[in-house]
Scaffold this active site. Structure first.
Site, PDB file in Angstrom:
ATOM      1  N   TYR A 178      27.996  36.245  37.935  1.00 37.80           N
ATOM      2  CA  TYR A 178      29.421  35.959  37.815  1.00 37.80           C
ATOM      3  C   TYR A 178      30.062  36.916  36.817  1.00 37.80           C
ATOM      4  O   TYR A 178      29.677  36.938  35.639  1.00 37.80           O
ATOM      5  CB  TYR A 178      29.609  34.512  37.374  1.00 37.80           C
ATOM      6  CG  TYR A 178      31.037  34.067  37.204  1.00 37.80           C
ATOM      7  CD1 TYR A 178      31.893  34.000  38.290  1.00 37.80           C
ATOM      8  CD2 TYR A 178      31.519  33.694  35.950  1.00 37.80           C
ATOM      9  CE1 TYR A 178      33.201  33.579  38.133  1.00 37.80           C
ATOM     10  CE2 TYR A 178      32.825  33.261  35.789  1.00 37.80           C
ATOM     11  CZ  TYR A 178      33.662  33.210  36.889  1.00 37.80           C
ATOM     12  OH  TYR A 178      34.940  32.797  36.738  1.00 37.80           O
ATOM     13  N   HIS A 188      40.489  43.528  40.330  1.00 37.36           N
ATOM     14  CA  HIS A 188      40.247  43.594  41.773  1.00 37.36           C
ATOM     15  C   HIS A 188      40.857  44.891  42.282  1.00 37.36           C
ATOM     16  O   HIS A 188      42.072  45.022  42.341  1.00 37.36           O
ATOM     17  CB  HIS A 188      40.870  42.388  42.472  1.00 37.36           C
ATOM     18  CG  HIS A 188      40.688  42.392  43.955  1.00 37.36           C
ATOM     19  ND1 HIS A 188      41.471  41.669  44.813  1.00 37.36           N
ATOM     20  CD2 HIS A 188      39.813  43.049  44.734  1.00 37.36           C
ATOM     21  CE1 HIS A 188      41.071  41.867  46.055  1.00 37.36           C
ATOM     22  NE2 HIS A 188      40.072  42.710  46.036  1.00 37.36           N
ATOM     23  N   ARG A 227      41.068  44.969  58.663  1.00 34.88           N
ATOM     24  CA  ARG A 227      42.422  44.866  59.226  1.00 34.88           C
ATOM     25  C   ARG A 227      43.396  45.712  58.408  1.00 34.88           C
ATOM     26  O   ARG A 227      43.053  46.181  57.330  1.00 34.88           O
ATOM     27  CB  ARG A 227      42.891  43.409  59.152  1.00 34.88           C
ATOM     28  CG  ARG A 227      42.909  42.923  57.713  1.00 34.88           C
ATOM     29  CD  ARG A 227      43.634  41.616  57.496  1.00 34.88           C
ATOM     30  NE  ARG A 227      43.827  41.372  56.073  1.00 34.88           N
ATOM     31  CZ  ARG A 227      42.941  40.852  55.246  1.00 34.88           C
ATOM     32  NH1 ARG A 227      41.745  40.495  55.688  1.00 34.88           N
ATOM     33  NH2 ARG A 227      43.221  40.694  53.960  1.00 34.88           N
TER      34      ARG A 227
END
Ligand code: MV4
Length: 446
Positions: free
Chosen positions: A202, A208, A291
């Site tokens: 973790y 991100h 996508r």
């Protein structure tokens, strides 16, 4: 090139795809639910087909209805947009079996990346750095304990069928592990019909960062740099920027090269995004999105490329026609996701738009299907507009963003514009000093 493309989506992204098609001389078919009969994407398309009642599962997720619409209108290809059927390998396969081109990667690549355990194995085999953890699925408590002894605590248990943050459980110590593993499995089974889980060390305070790639059917792969998507609330992105304030040109080139090499090894085609966690100067692959993404316009702003046009060209079999050395990054871009929600409680606020005045001027783009009198139905995602600003520097971009947010008028419904206005005034944000926890902890007291 295709003569007619069916757009299997709604809202701003349906409009975005329509615009790329229209500029390329391609006719468009809109599909819509009864709730969207008067929507902008329906009005602008060359043809429109009603595919069902408001509920997404009966309309935008109705594979047979969409394929029937493609057949009766004589479409050559189907663009799935994002969400809905965009990462449904069975749908992509059905599209191909019916003789249409699916504008996206192969069904096999969608399937590979849809399962997070096979995705991670593929990432390892193609040379991407991954978060230390289990080599595959963790099928017993004994196995879980063994993996955690290797990685150290805390560990994160993730659902193979999850992704996007759904179905994760943290265990801080050996005594928490058994219960976390059991809970993760039963929640995964309930949510996805698949109990399989895997484990990772973790990471406490990562950013991100995701890399956009384009790959054609001829083995050419380029990366279009990164997007920093660390500002999120409950796994929903709120604001994204490109480039990341945390990376320098050398780090960008290095991870971009690694991403391209990986995609070449996998034989991936069309647009894709490789998600990484970035902590202490290191990248760790977590997932891949097969996508077009919501936040693609910030990449368009800094590269000058039209990503939907590129997707259409690739799907039609055209070579990229440029290499990595031809991709140039210019300035800085930020996207604000504007939702029909209360900006304090985030309670959705569907309804009818009153006044509508989008901002404009140099370096300002608004992607939205809104207009004065438009209805925002309660049945779908609450994102109603994206404000994308571009500037020569990050500071110019921030000044322009403040200016553009001040001009934006959406009457009749509540929106998250005031949240973005608070964000641009925040010093940490202005300094680019944030990670994946920062927004919820500092701005939203979650
Ligand atoms: C993680 C993590 C920490 N350590 N994996 C959440 C979404 C999904 N794509 C992966 N997620 C995370 N995986 C390890 N090993 C923290 C998160 C995470 C997160 C990631 C990206 C953006 C926002 C996030 C918010 C909470 C947790």
């Amino acid at each position: 090139m295709f003569e007619k493309v069916l757009i299997a989506n709604r809202g701003e992204i349906a409009l975005r795809i329509h615009r790329a098609c229209r500029e390329m001389g391609i006719k468009t078919v809109a599909v819509h639910s009864t709730a969207d009969a008067a929507a902008m994407h329906v009005r602008l398309a060359d043809e429109a087909v009603c595919i069902g009642p408001p509920s997404a599962k009966d309309s935008y997720l109705n594979k047979a209805a969409i394929l029937s619409a493609a057949t009766i209108t004589g479409a050559d290809a189907i663009h799935p947009g994002y969400g809905f059927l965009s990462e449904n390998a069975d749908f992509a396969e059905m599209v191909e079996d019916h003789g249409f081109v699916f504008i996206g990667p192969s069904p096999a690549h969608i399937r590979l990346m849809g399962d997070k355990v096979t995705a991670k194995k593929a990432a390892i085999e193609s040379g991407l750095p991954v978060v230390p953890g289990s080599p595959g699925a963790v099928d017993s408590v004994e196995e879980a304990l063994e993996v955690a002894r290797e990685t150290g605590y805390p560990v994160l248990i993730k659902a193979s069928a999850g992704g996007g943050g759904r179905g994760m459980k943290v265990a801080n110590s050996e005594k928490e592990l058994e219960e976390a593993w059991r809970t993760a499995r039963s929640e995964a089974l309930a949510a996805f019909g698949n109990a399989e889980v895997y484990m990772e060390k973790y990471l406490g305070n990562p950013r991100h960062i995701e890399i956009q790639i384009l790959a054609d059917n001829h083995g050419n792969v380029v990366h279009l740099g990164e997007r920093d998507c660390s500002l999120q609330r409950r796994h929903q992105k709120v604001l994204e920027e490109a480039p990341s304030p945390a990376l320098n040109a050398a780090e960008r080139a290095r991870i971009g090269e690694v991403a391209c090499a990986g995609m070449r090894t996998l034989g991936y085609r069309n647009a894709g995004t490789i998600e990484f966690l970035y902590e202490n100067g290191e990248f760790f692959f977590i997932e891949m999105n097969t996508r077009l993404q919501v936040e693609h316009p910030i990449t368009e702003a800094i590269t000058g490329l039209d990503l939907v046009r590129e997707q259409l060209r690739i799907a039609a079999g055209a070579p990229l026609g440029y290499g990595q050395q031809d991709v140039h990054f210019t300035g800085h871009a930020i996207e604000c996701r504007i939702n029909a929600e209360n900006p304090e409680t985030f309670r959705p606020c569907p309804g009818t738009v009153g006044d509508y005045h989008p901002p404009g001027g140099l370096g300002v783009r608004v992607d939205s299907g809104l207009f004065a009198g438009a209805t925002v139905p309660p049945h779908y995602d609450s994102m109603i507009a994206k404000l994308i600003v571009h500037g020569n520097s990050r500071n110019e971009c921030l000044m322009r963003l403040r200016r553009a947010l001040g001009e934006f008028v959406v009457g009749g419904i509540e929106t998250t514009i005031p949240l973005h206005q608070r964000l641009v005034e925040n010093t940490d944000f202005q300094n680019g000093d944030y990670d994946i926890r920062w927004l919820e902890k500092t701005m939203l007291n979650l």
